[in-house]
Design a protein around this motif. Structure first.
Motif, PDB file in Angstrom:
ATOM      1  N   ILE A 260       0.592  -1.098   0.053  1.00  9.63           N
ATOM      2  CA  ILE A 260       0.161  -0.048   0.142  1.00  9.63           C
ATOM      3  C   ILE A 260       1.042   0.997  -0.356  1.00  9.63           C
ATOM      4  O   ILE A 260       0.513   2.270  -1.158  1.00  9.63           O
ATOM      5  CB  ILE A 260      -0.760  -0.240   1.212  1.00  9.63           C
ATOM      6  N   VAL A 261       1.783   1.112   1.073  1.00  8.07           N
ATOM      7  CA  VAL A 261       2.470   2.524   1.347  1.00  8.07           C
ATOM      8  C   VAL A 261       3.781   2.490   0.087  1.00  8.07           C
ATOM      9  O   VAL A 261       3.979   3.688  -0.897  1.00  8.07           O
ATOM     10  CB  VAL A 261       3.800   2.500   2.116  1.00  8.07           C
ATOM     11  N   ALA A 262       4.021   1.849  -0.810  1.00  9.49           N
ATOM     12  CA  ALA A 262       4.537   2.024  -2.337  1.00  9.49           C
ATOM     13  C   ALA A 262       3.804   2.209  -3.336  1.00  9.49           C
ATOM     14  O   ALA A 262       4.495   3.461  -4.184  1.00  9.49           O
ATOM     15  CB  ALA A 262       5.632   0.472  -2.380  1.00  9.49           C
ATOM     16  N   ARG A 263       2.568   1.917  -2.911  1.00 12.16           N
ATOM     17  CA  ARG A 263       1.850   2.893  -4.295  1.00 12.16           C
ATOM     18  C   ARG A 263       1.531   3.894  -4.362  1.00 12.16           C
ATOM     19  O   ARG A 263       1.083   4.347  -5.511  1.00 12.16           O
ATOM     20  CB  ARG A 263       0.821   1.287  -4.169  1.00 12.16           C
ATOM     21  N   MET A 264       1.578   4.345  -2.718  1.00 10.67           N
ATOM     22  CA  MET A 264       1.212   5.874  -2.607  1.00 10.67           C
ATOM     23  C   MET A 264       2.490   6.936  -3.095  1.00 10.67           C
ATOM     24  O   MET A 264       2.140   8.137  -3.676  1.00 10.67           O
ATOM     25  CB  MET A 264       1.258   5.883  -0.754  1.00 10.67           C
ATOM     26  N   ILE A 265       4.011   6.009  -3.221  1.00 11.66           N
ATOM     27  CA  ILE A 265       4.743   7.464  -3.121  1.00 11.66           C
ATOM     28  C   ILE A 265       5.324   6.827  -4.358  1.00 11.66           C
ATOM     29  O   ILE A 265       5.609   7.701  -5.448  1.00 11.66           O
ATOM     30  CB  ILE A 265       5.938   6.649  -2.003  1.00 11.66           C
ATOM     31  N   GLN A 266       4.770   6.283  -5.165  1.00 11.84           N
ATOM     32  CA  GLN A 266       4.919   5.799  -6.652  1.00 11.84           C
ATOM     33  C   GLN A 266       4.911   6.626  -7.223  1.00 11.84           C
ATOM     34  O   GLN A 266       5.144   7.161  -8.191  1.00 11.84           O
ATOM     35  CB  GLN A 266       4.294   4.427  -6.997  1.00 11.84           C
ATOM     36  N   PRO A 267       3.131   7.342  -8.068  1.00  7.61           N
ATOM     37  CA  PRO A 267       3.680   8.591  -7.978  1.00  7.61           C
ATOM     38  C   PRO A 267       3.869   9.846  -8.094  1.00  7.61           C
ATOM     39  O   PRO A 267       4.478  10.872  -9.420  1.00  7.61           O
ATOM     40  CB  PRO A 267       2.079   9.036  -8.182  1.00  7.61           C
ATOM     41  N   VAL A 268       4.657   9.953  -6.710  1.00  5.17           N
ATOM     42  CA  VAL A 268       5.522  11.064  -5.896  1.00  5.17           C
ATOM     43  C   VAL A 268       6.353  10.920  -7.256  1.00  5.17           C
ATOM     44  O   VAL A 268       7.528  11.920  -7.693  1.00  5.17           O
ATOM     45  CB  VAL A 268       5.306  11.478  -4.623  1.00  5.17           C
ATOM     46  N   LEU A 269       7.011   9.863  -6.622  1.00  3.59           N
ATOM     47  CA  LEU A 269       8.091   9.829  -7.666  1.00  3.59           C
ATOM     48  C   LEU A 269       8.082   9.657  -9.465  1.00  3.59           C
ATOM     49  O   LEU A 269       9.251  10.224 -10.341  1.00  3.59           O
ATOM     50  CB  LEU A 269       8.883   8.169  -6.949  1.00  3.59           C
ATOM     51  N   GLN A 270       6.891   9.600 -10.079  1.00  2.82           N
ATOM     52  CA  GLN A 270       7.512   9.205 -11.796  1.00  2.82           C
ATOM     53  C   GLN A 270       7.320  10.978 -11.799  1.00  2.82           C
ATOM     54  O   GLN A 270       7.548  11.463 -12.768  1.00  2.82           O
ATOM     55  CB  GLN A 270       5.856   8.370 -11.490  1.00  2.82           C
ATOM     56  N   ASP A 271       6.271  11.432 -11.173  1.00  2.00           N
ATOM     57  CA  ASP A 271       6.308  13.211 -11.009  1.00  2.00           C
ATOM     58  C   ASP A 271       7.263  13.482 -11.651  1.00  2.00           C
ATOM     59  O   ASP A 271       8.032  14.319 -12.231  1.00  2.00           O
ATOM     60  CB  ASP A 271       5.076  13.830 -10.608  1.00  2.00           C
TER      61      ASP A 271
ATOM     62  N   ILE B  14      16.143  11.248  -4.526  1.00  2.00           N
ATOM     63  CA  ILE B  14      15.022  10.425  -3.540  1.00  2.00           C
ATOM     64  C   ILE B  14      14.690  11.207  -2.413  1.00  2.00           C
ATOM     65  O   ILE B  14      13.533  11.207  -2.801  1.00  2.00           O
ATOM     66  CB  ILE B  14      15.466   8.813  -4.304  1.00  2.00           C
ATOM     67  N   ALA B  15      14.991  11.468  -1.591  1.00  2.10           N
ATOM     68  CA  ALA B  15      14.805  11.731  -0.745  1.00  2.10           C
ATOM     69  C   ALA B  15      14.574  12.896  -0.116  1.00  2.10           C
ATOM     70  O   ALA B  15      13.569  13.879   0.082  1.00  2.10           O
ATOM     71  CB  ALA B  15      16.601  11.650   0.375  1.00  2.10           C
ATOM     72  N   ASN B  16      14.597  14.092  -1.233  1.00  2.00           N
ATOM     73  CA  ASN B  16      14.702  15.290  -0.971  1.00  2.00           C
ATOM     74  C   ASN B  16      13.477  15.048  -1.535  1.00  2.00           C
ATOM     75  O   ASN B  16      12.265  16.317  -1.995  1.00  2.00           O
ATOM     76  CB  ASN B  16      16.157  16.358  -2.504  1.00  2.00           C
ATOM     77  N   VAL B  17      12.870  14.375  -2.523  1.00  2.72           N
ATOM     78  CA  VAL B  17      11.767  14.113  -3.099  1.00  2.72           C
ATOM     79  C   VAL B  17      10.643  13.691  -2.905  1.00  2.72           C
ATOM     80  O   VAL B  17       9.704  14.257  -2.224  1.00  2.72           O
ATOM     81  CB  VAL B  17      11.631  13.135  -4.398  1.00  2.72           C
ATOM     82  N   LEU B  18      11.120  13.023  -1.698  1.00  2.00           N
ATOM     83  CA  LEU B  18      10.223  12.089  -0.906  1.00  2.00           C
ATOM     84  C   LEU B  18       9.169  13.147   0.381  1.00  2.00           C
ATOM     85  O   LEU B  18       8.613  13.470   1.076  1.00  2.00           O
ATOM     86  CB  LEU B  18      10.666  10.736  -0.674  1.00  2.00           C
ATOM     87  N   ARG B  19      11.170  13.139   0.990  1.00  2.00           N
ATOM     88  CA  ARG B  19      10.270  14.402   2.401  1.00  2.00           C
ATOM     89  C   ARG B  19       9.259  14.826   2.357  1.00  2.00           C
ATOM     90  O   ARG B  19       8.877  15.049   3.440  1.00  2.00           O
ATOM     91  CB  ARG B  19      12.030  14.816   2.866  1.00  2.00           C
ATOM     92  N   PRO B  20       9.572  15.415   1.782  1.00  2.00           N
ATOM     93  CA  PRO B  20       8.401  17.196   2.222  1.00  2.00           C
ATOM     94  C   PRO B  20       6.796  16.270   0.981  1.00  2.00           C
ATOM     95  O   PRO B  20       6.185  16.653   1.772  1.00  2.00           O
ATOM     96  CB  PRO B  20       8.787  18.530   0.284  1.00  2.00           C
ATOM     97  N   ALA B  21       6.458  15.611   0.016  1.00  2.00           N
ATOM     98  CA  ALA B  21       5.775  14.852  -0.242  1.00  2.00           C
ATOM     99  C   ALA B  21       5.098  14.094   0.838  1.00  2.00           C
ATOM    100  O   ALA B  21       3.860  14.222   0.947  1.00  2.00           O
ATOM    101  CB  ALA B  21       6.186  14.037  -1.425  1.00  2.00           C
ATOM    102  N   LEU B  22       5.739  13.578   1.942  1.00  2.00           N
ATOM    103  CA  LEU B  22       5.422  12.799   2.787  1.00  2.00           C
ATOM    104  C   LEU B  22       5.017  13.977   4.331  1.00  2.00           C
ATOM    105  O   LEU B  22       3.672  13.423   4.797  1.00  2.00           O
ATOM    106  CB  LEU B  22       6.037  12.102   3.043  1.00  2.00           C
TER     107      LEU B  22
END
Length: 327
Positions: free
Chosen positions: A51-62, A271-279
């Motif tokens: 579930i969590v992998a699919r939550m972050i998937q579109p963030v990384l793709q975008d 990758i961390a800099n993409v995910l951290r603000p999104a979370l």
């Protein structure tokens, strides 16, 4: 009039250009990413990791402008997929959506082909989540005190479903700390283990909150206690095991993103800099809360320290308790 370049010098220039293109320095300068990235989930679809992998998937793709593919590799209590990523090329194209146990515990209780600390480059903590001790309503218990008394009166007659890792180890720790005898029945994922408890195939399960939520709401399973040190805000009426008579009990699940050890730090940081603000966005927090998770978002260095501390804690507990579990 353009001066003529001697043939020998021209040939050397062309040779030099060719060598430059073939050199590791030229290859290293290729932009990352320039092809699809895959995230390996070491459990079956439908569980908290998936579930969590699919939550972050579109963030990384975008943000990275490349496809991100989720690949489930269940087996061996999460160790199969974890080992696969440990041995993958450290080029940023194979990542691991890790859960706490395969990363910090399994190597101390099972035979695995990787080191959860040394063989990975931590990127960021994605979320934390409690586990819930759930029982089939046919079991005549409504709280932890009654459950322990029933288990002591029926040694070896209770069985609990789990998918290895913390869903099994939480039960093993409780057995060890309060002196009860239960039998673990393995399943390939957290969701199937909880479904088995609801069907009466097993008496109980230590379930990730996301796997437990639907069953709690339907009344098909009874929530007895949480495994974390504090109550969860979404269900404040469910007490913790620690406050219900087992002081110090704390088994907290988490999900995090890792790359194989040796992945260039610049890739890890990007990758961390993409995910951290999104979370930390309200939208992501709301989505996390619906599955009983609280978003993370620490730095690679902070996450590395957390992973090392967890691994040290479990290693010491396994040694001092002499606890043994089977897959």
């Amino acid at each position: 009039m353009t001066p003529k370049i001697p043939r020998r010098l021209a040939a050397l220039a062309l040779l030099g250009a060719g060598l430059a293109l073939c050199s590791p320095f030229a290859l290293a300068s290729d932009p990352w990413p320039n092809k699809a990235i895959r995230i390996v989930v070491p459990y079956a679809p439908g569980g908290i990791g998936d579930i969590v992998a699919r939550m972050i998937q579109p963030v990384l793709q975008d943000e990275l402008k490349q496809p991100v593919i989720i690949e489930n590799k269940p087996g061996a209590a999460g160790s199969l997929g974890t080992e696969f990523v440990a041995k993958a090329p450290p080029d940023g194209y194979t990542l691991l959506l890790a859960l706490a146990a395969p990363q910090t515990l399994n190597q101390y209780i099972f035979k695995v082909g990787y080191d959860g600390v040394k063989d990975f480059a931590p990127i960021t903590l994605i979320n934390t989540n409690p586990l819930v001790l759930m029982v089939n309503p046919s079991l005549p218990v409504t709280n932890l005190k009654e459950f322990i008394a029933y288990a002591k009166a029926n040694p070896g007659k209770l069985n609990f479903g789990g998918a290895g890792g913390l869903t099994q180890f939480a039960g093993e720790i409780l057995k060890h700390q309060v002196g009860i005898n239960m039998v673990h029945v393995p399943y390939r994922g957290g969701a199937p283990a909880v479904a088995a408890a609801a069907a009466g195939d097993v008496h109980l399960s230590f379930a990730n909150y996301s796997d437990a939520l639907t069953w709690m709401q339907s009344g098909k399973l009874r929530a007895i206690a949480l495994t974390t040190a504090r109550r969860y805000p979404q269900t404040p009426d469910i007490p913790t095991i620690a406050e219900s008579g087992v002081p110090g009990f704390d088994v907290t699940g988490w999900s995090g993103l890792f790359a194989p050890a040796g992945t260039p730090p610049a890739i890890v940081e990007r990758i961390a800099n993409v995910l951290r603000p999104a979370l930390q966005t309200p939208a992501m927090r709301k989505r996390m809360e619906t599955v009983g998770a609280e978003p993370g978002g620490n730095s690679p260095a902070e996450f590395a320290k957390q992973v090392a501390n967890d691994a040290r804690k479990w290693s010491e507990f396994v040694k001092t308790s002499g606890i043994q579990v089977t897959q």
